[in-house]
Write an enzyme that holds these catalytic residues in place. Structure first.
Site, PDB file in Angstrom:
ATOM      1  N   ARG A   1     -23.062  -6.261  57.831  1.00  0.00           N
ATOM      2  CA  ARG A   1     -22.626  -5.860  56.492  1.00  0.00           C
ATOM      3  C   ARG A   1     -23.472  -4.693  55.971  1.00  0.00           C
ATOM      4  O   ARG A   1     -23.002  -3.840  55.229  1.00  0.00           O
ATOM      5  CB  ARG A   1     -22.674  -7.067  55.530  1.00  0.00           C
ATOM      6  CG  ARG A   1     -22.167  -6.724  54.156  1.00  0.00           C
ATOM      7  CD  ARG A   1     -21.864  -7.890  53.221  1.00  0.00           C
ATOM      8  NE  ARG A   1     -22.332  -9.203  53.595  1.00  0.00           N
ATOM      9  CZ  ARG A   1     -23.584  -9.636  53.467  1.00  0.00           C
ATOM     10  NH1 ARG A   1     -24.526  -8.853  52.964  1.00  0.00           N
ATOM     11  NH2 ARG A   1     -23.901 -10.860  53.836  1.00  0.00           N
TER      12      ARG A   1
ATOM     13  N   TYR B   1      -2.416   6.860  40.993  1.00  0.00           N
ATOM     14  CA  TYR B   1      -2.016   5.852  41.982  1.00  0.00           C
ATOM     15  C   TYR B   1      -1.865   4.501  41.260  1.00  0.00           C
ATOM     16  O   TYR B   1      -2.773   4.088  40.518  1.00  0.00           O
ATOM     17  CB  TYR B   1      -3.076   5.770  43.080  1.00  0.00           C
ATOM     18  CG  TYR B   1      -2.806   4.677  44.084  1.00  0.00           C
ATOM     19  CD1 TYR B   1      -1.731   4.774  44.962  1.00  0.00           C
ATOM     20  CD2 TYR B   1      -3.604   3.539  44.143  1.00  0.00           C
ATOM     21  CE1 TYR B   1      -1.469   3.769  45.875  1.00  0.00           C
ATOM     22  CE2 TYR B   1      -3.345   2.532  45.051  1.00  0.00           C
ATOM     23  CZ  TYR B   1      -2.275   2.660  45.920  1.00  0.00           C
ATOM     24  OH  TYR B   1      -2.009   1.659  46.819  1.00  0.00           O
TER      25      TYR B   1
ATOM     26  N   ASP C   1      -9.973  11.436  43.440  1.00  0.00           N
ATOM     27  CA  ASP C   1      -9.307  10.756  44.555  1.00  0.00           C
ATOM     28  C   ASP C   1      -8.603  11.841  45.367  1.00  0.00           C
ATOM     29  O   ASP C   1      -7.631  12.436  44.910  1.00  0.00           O
ATOM     30  CB  ASP C   1      -8.309   9.736  43.973  1.00  0.00           C
ATOM     31  CG  ASP C   1      -7.575   8.967  45.061  1.00  0.00           C
ATOM     32  OD1 ASP C   1      -7.464   9.461  46.200  1.00  0.00           O
ATOM     33  OD2 ASP C   1      -7.086   7.853  44.752  1.00  0.00           O
TER      34      ASP C   1
ATOM     35  N   LYS D   1      -4.268   6.434  54.561  1.00  0.00           N
ATOM     36  CA  LYS D   1      -3.240   7.466  54.498  1.00  0.00           C
ATOM     37  C   LYS D   1      -3.515   8.554  55.554  1.00  0.00           C
ATOM     38  O   LYS D   1      -3.517   8.252  56.722  1.00  0.00           O
ATOM     39  CB  LYS D   1      -3.166   8.017  53.083  1.00  0.00           C
ATOM     40  CG  LYS D   1      -3.184   6.919  51.993  1.00  0.00           C
ATOM     41  CD  LYS D   1      -1.981   5.989  52.047  1.00  0.00           C
ATOM     42  CE  LYS D   1      -2.143   4.742  51.198  1.00  0.00           C
ATOM     43  NZ  LYS D   1      -2.472   4.979  49.802  1.00  0.00           N
TER      44      LYS D   1
HETATM   45  C1  LIG Z   1      -3.229   4.207  48.897  1.00  0.00           C
HETATM   46  C2  LIG Z   1      -4.006   4.891  47.842  1.00  0.00           C
HETATM   47  C3  LIG Z   1      -5.124   4.275  47.257  1.00  0.00           C
HETATM   48  C4  LIG Z   1      -5.560   2.866  47.594  1.00  0.00           C
HETATM   49  O1  LIG Z   1      -5.963   2.754  48.913  1.00  0.00           O
HETATM   50  P1  LIG Z   1      -5.834   1.396  49.786  1.00  0.00           P
HETATM   51  O2  LIG Z   1      -6.428   1.823  51.075  1.00  0.00           O
HETATM   52  O3  LIG Z   1      -4.372   1.067  49.866  1.00  0.00           O
HETATM   53  O4  LIG Z   1      -6.609   0.354  49.074  1.00  0.00           O
HETATM   54  C5  LIG Z   1      -5.822   4.983  46.307  1.00  0.00           C
HETATM   55  N1  LIG Z   1      -5.446   6.217  45.926  1.00  0.00           N
HETATM   56  C6  LIG Z   1      -4.374   6.835  46.462  1.00  0.00           C
HETATM   57  C7  LIG Z   1      -3.998   8.205  46.002  1.00  0.00           C
HETATM   58  C8  LIG Z   1      -3.618   6.198  47.432  1.00  0.00           C
HETATM   59  O5  LIG Z   1      -2.544   6.800  47.943  1.00  0.00           O
END
Ligand SMILES: *Cc1c(COP(=O)(O)O)cnc(C)c1O
Length: 399
Positions: A66, A119, A191, A216
């Protein structure tokens, strides 16, 4: 590069001299040719959960998974190199990364200013989890940096933006907002999931922390869930590392390996995603059944100039409205053969969805309408298939 060998330490980052595609392949995975080393060209998947020590009072470099894991560290080094960051941490999901960051920077009574087109899961985290702990968020149209400044209160500790946004592909001027947050002593979190560091590097534009969903584009193959935080502040990095170990949301070794593997082709993939998305956007823009197309790469996008000024490409996501009713939009989606009707984005395959009923169903209808998410808005994650096949599929489904 191979001769330099050794595990690069965070912060030392000599590989910054190499180009992006080179770092995507090599950073964090330099071949170790020292005496006794394997010389393997790919970072190994290290599965041990615990590590032996010679003496009670002398732990080795690794203690417990961890806290540290060599495969995860290789990924963190690669990610940091790609975002031009000093430090990187990999988490079990994008939302786990977000949660760890929010817990490290905020306490009861603090306030967040966030982009109103966010998001859906991030907004749910603010509204339905952190709100219960006395942390309040307000939402502004961050396409206008002045509105962000106007929304700052004495209690504001953080500004949270995405650019481009999901699903409306609005942009925030990261440099302009960073100038405001710096002057006002507030942390700027970006983000960067939609463009990836291949096309946009928010830390270079003045942001304090970059958040990613590795799920993604970075993973890129729709087969791994993960998240990351990238930053330059050593103190904050150490606090985040402590919090991550204390709360436990680390990325497992297998998933770290899959993400490392995916990242090697990031530059190639982003180029093809961008080419295909632009061709699809241009095709849709001319189609009589389509009323509007939202893609920062189109000259018709109101922030096209900003897109070119702060990023080196426009990404693979676009949205559009089909004329008619929700039923017409649903019929179109269900007639597609090559585009898969599914949430998520950023994989090699093309995905398509209806935000009002799928990804953004947790955003209230009144709020959706206020910001422009109509019931017929369709979001596309354009994959890397032959673009002629993609357009032919849209053509037959639009009828
Ligand atoms: C998918 C996504 C998230 C969250 O990510 P997870 O890996 O699904 O927890 C946050 N911000 C954006 C822009 C996303 O597309």
């Amino acid at each position: 590069m191979a001769q330099e060998s050794q595990h690069m330490q965070p912060g030392s980052a000599p590989a910054q001299a190499f180009g992006f595609a080179t770092r995507a392949v090599h950073a964090g995975e330099e071949v170790d040719l020292r005496e006794g080393a394997t010389g393997e060209v790919v970072a190994a998947i290290h599965l041990a959960t615990t590590y032996a020590r010679r003496k009670v009072a002398e732990p080795g470099r690794y203690e417990y998974v961890r806290l540290q894991n060599p495969t995860r560290e290789a990924l963190e080094l690669k990610l940091a190199s790609l975002e031009n960051a000093q430090y990187g941490l990999a988490f079990s999901s994008g939302l786990a990364a977000e949660t760890t960051l929010l817990l490290a920077l905020l306490k009861a009574g603090d306030h967040i200013v966030a982009f109103d087109d966010l998001y859906g899961g991030t907004r749910r985290l603010f509204e339905q989890i952190f709100a219960n702990f006395g942390i309040e968020a307000s939402y502004v149209d961050a396409t206008n940096a002045q509105l962000v400044e106007n929304a700052l209160k004495p209690a504001t500790k953080m500004v949270w933006i995405e650019s481009p946004t999901n699903p409306l592909l609005k942009l925030a001027d990261i440099r302009a907002i960073a100038e405001i947050t710096r002057r006002r002593g507030v942390a700027l979190v970006v983000d960067n999931t939609f463009l990836s560091p291949c096309l946009q590097r928010p830390l270079d534009l003045g942001a304090d922390v970059v958040v990613h969903s590795l799920t993604k584009y970075l993973g890129g193959h729709s087969d791994v869930l993960g998240g990351a935080l990238l930053l330059n502040d050593k103190q904050l990095y150490e606090r985040l590392q402590f919090n991550q170990n204390s709360t436990g949301a680390v990325l497992p070794p297998f998933d770290s390996y899959l993400t490392l593997r995916g990242l090697k082709t990031l530059a190639l993939r982003m180029e093809q995603h961008g080419k295909n998305a632009l061709a699809v956007a241009r095709y849709l823009e001319k189609h009589p059944r389509v009323s509007r197309v939202l893609y920062p790469g189109l000259e018709s996008h109101p922030q096209h100039a900003l897109a070119k000024a702060q990023a080196s490409g426009f990404g693979g996501v676009l949205s559009f409205d089909v004329k008619g009713t929700v039923a017409d939009a649903e019929n179109f989606l269900e007639r597609l053969r090559l585009f898969t009707l599914a949430e998520s984005l950023g994989g090699v395959e093309s995905l398509i969805e209806l935000p009002a009923q799928m990804t953004h169903v947790s955003v209230e209808k009144a709020e959706r309408e206020k910001i422009g998410i109509t019931d017929t808005l369709i979001r596309v994650s354009v994959g890397i298939e032959d673009v002629s096949d993609l357009i032919a599929d849209l053509e037959q489904a639009l009828g």
